[in-house]
Scaffold this motif. Structure first.
Motif, PDB file in Angstrom:
ATOM      1  N   ASN A  55      40.214  32.681  30.460  1.00 38.48           N
ATOM      2  CA  ASN A  55      38.930  32.934  31.132  1.00 38.48           C
ATOM      3  C   ASN A  55      39.133  33.739  32.409  1.00 38.48           C
ATOM      4  N   ILE A  56      40.141  33.359  33.174  1.00 40.13           N
ATOM      5  CA  ILE A  56      40.394  34.022  34.446  1.00 40.13           C
ATOM      6  C   ILE A  56      40.793  35.484  34.226  1.00 40.13           C
ATOM      7  N   LEU A  57      41.670  35.678  33.259  1.00 40.89           N
ATOM      8  CA  LEU A  57      42.116  37.039  32.979  1.00 40.89           C
ATOM      9  C   LEU A  57      40.972  37.920  32.531  1.00 40.89           C
ATOM     10  N   ARG A  58      40.138  37.365  31.662  1.00 37.74           N
ATOM     11  CA  ARG A  58      39.006  38.136  31.164  1.00 37.74           C
ATOM     12  C   ARG A  58      38.081  38.500  32.328  1.00 37.74           C
ATOM     13  N   PHE A  59      37.838  37.525  33.179  1.00 37.71           N
ATOM     14  CA  PHE A  59      36.975  37.758  34.329  1.00 37.71           C
ATOM     15  C   PHE A  59      37.577  38.818  35.247  1.00 37.71           C
ATOM     16  N   ALA A  60      38.878  38.699  35.514  1.00 37.15           N
ATOM     17  CA  ALA A  60      39.536  39.646  36.406  1.00 37.15           C
ATOM     18  C   ALA A  60      39.513  41.056  35.829  1.00 37.15           C
ATOM     19  N   GLN A  61      39.750  41.155  34.524  1.00 37.41           N
ATOM     20  CA  GLN A  61      39.794  42.475  33.911  1.00 37.41           C
ATOM     21  C   GLN A  61      38.416  43.110  33.828  1.00 37.41           C
ATOM     22  N   GLU A  62      37.440  42.295  33.459  1.00 34.50           N
ATOM     23  CA  GLU A  62      36.084  42.836  33.304  1.00 34.50           C
ATOM     24  C   GLU A  62      35.514  43.271  34.647  1.00 34.50           C
TER      25      GLU A  62
END
Lengths: 226, 197
Positions: free
Chosen positions: A123-130
């Motif tokens: 979730n964190i990675l997706r949020f950071a990337q998006e």
């Protein structure tokens, strides 16, 4: 189905990431309220997680493109120039609202299984990337903030003194607002997500009495770097 | 390779993974490269099967390894094997991408094909990854022991990225039946894969 038959069915669907709607909500509740205190269910969850991960091996390995490792190395080098991250944190609203978020908090803190942590990290990675968001250390935790949301995670976060909790604040124009509180799990794991209500100048964490909601921050325990 | 040797290989690999994880916590790029060498093939194979596209699969594996590098402390050695944690991360990321792409229908057809992607096994002959081959063989044998119905729902969920409700709709069977078959399949796999080698 018996209760545990039904629970097992939900856990099976959960580890396969195939639940939706009411089943997903029910599984979330189980993972918060029942599984942590039920030895049998914990064992089942871990066993199902292992099975699910091993299903990956039923597919033949495929050599990734030769360009992937060099691409990763470039990312690794860019990370090495920044402060080392140890976790991620997110916060919002008032302390009163924070107390209302206890359920969410417990879900993040108590279900510290390999899969739930992989979920959290995903979730964190997706949020950071998006959002092209940076990971910024806050003491032993790290915040990832973008728009009006913040994630916070970390491990090896020390427990606060007995009778106290960590309270997360954001400061904007000299005005500090409490976003939430947290206690690390037994092994120091922290994972929180909050909305901040807008941009802020800095994020910091204080150690406060668990008995009363603080109206102003005490001494700063950790504050964001960078 | 005998059963005792296979069991020992798996245990040795798990211990080596833990050691590599400890180095990763210290920011050791060499440990990262070793873990990449160990799991990139399995991760990319899984990601490619789920996404059906090389670029997407590459992004999935890239994200997963980067996550491991950026937050190695997210893995807690007391709660399972590094392999379980990492492959879960790859699977979650791939499912997220598959669902985001919303091109489920075509992929589900491919995912329902029980034949694995036919490629050369890059771990063949590599001593430090032999345990993956051992485990792969065990997993495939366990999957073959499932009934066709059980295997179908399991693979539609895991490799198709489908929810149980979508599976029920696709197969035109009650949702309860999907749940029952899934649970039976997972229990049987658990029993077979937990058994001593």
């Amino acid at each position: 189905m018996t209760d545990h038959e039904r629970i097992d069915a939900l856990l099976a669907g959960y580890v396969l990431r195939s639940l939706a709607g009411e089943d997903a909500s029910e599984a979330d509740l189980l993972l918060t309220d029942h599984v942590p205190d039920c030895t049998g269910c914990r064992e089942t969850l871990v066993a199902f997680q292992t099975v699910a991960a091993d299903l990956a091996l039923s597919t033949d390995p495929v050599a990734p493109p030769d360009t992937l490792l060099p691409r990763l190395h470039r990312e690794l080098e860019s990370r090495e120039r920044r402060p080392r991250t140890l976790g991620v944190l997110a916060v919002a609203a008032s302390v009163v609202a924070l107390l209302g978020l206890a359920g969410t908090f417990l879900q993040g803190e108590r279900v510290g299984t390999a899969q739930s942590r992989a979920d959290a990290l995903s979730n964190i990675l997706r949020f950071a990337q998006e959002n092209d968001a940076q990971m910024v250390p806050v003491g032993p935790t790290t915040q990832v903030a973008a728009a009006d949301e913040v994630f916070l995670f970390g491990s090896n976060v020390p427990a606060p003194p007995p009778g106290t909790v960590y309270v997360v604040w954001v400061e904007s124009g000299g005005q500090a607002t409490p976003l939430g509180w947290f206690l690390p799990s037994g092994d120091g794991w922290v994972y929180r997500h909050f909305s901040t209500g807008g941009p802020y100048d800095r994020l910091f964490i204080t150690t406060e009495s668990a008995e009363v909601s603080p109206s102003a921050p005490g001494d700063v325990t950790w504050q964001s770097a960078g | 390779m005998g059963a005792d040797c296979e069991d020992s290989a798996v245990q040795d690999a798990a211990r080596e993974d833990l050691e590599l994880h400890r180095h990763l916590l210290a920011g050791d790029v060499g440990a990262f490269d070793d873990l990449y060498e160990r799991y990139a093939g399995a991760a990319y194979g899984l990601a490619y099967r789920l996404t059906g596209q090389q670029m997407l699969a590459q992004d999935v594996v890239h994200d997963a390894f980067l996550a491991l590098w950026r937050a190695p402390e997210a893995f807690d050695p007391t709660r399972g094997a590094l392999r379980t944690f990492f492959l879960s991360l790859v699977h979650h990321r791939a499912v997220d991408i598959v669902r985001k792409e919303q091109r489920m229908r075509d992929r589900n057809e491919r995912a329902a094909n029980l034949e694995p992607v036919a490629v050369e096994d890059p771990s063949e002959g590599v001593v430090d990854r032999a345990y993956l081959s051992v485990r792969r063989k065990e997993v495939r044998e366990a999957l073959r022991s499932l009934s066709d119905d059980q295997r179908q729902v399991l693979q539609m969920a895991y490799f198709g990225g489908m929810t149980q409700a979508q599976i029920a709709e696709r197969l035109e069977i009650p949702l309860g039946t999907v749940k029952t078959r899934t649970l039976a399949a997972m229990r049987k796999l658990r029993g077979l894969l937990e058994a001593p080698a």
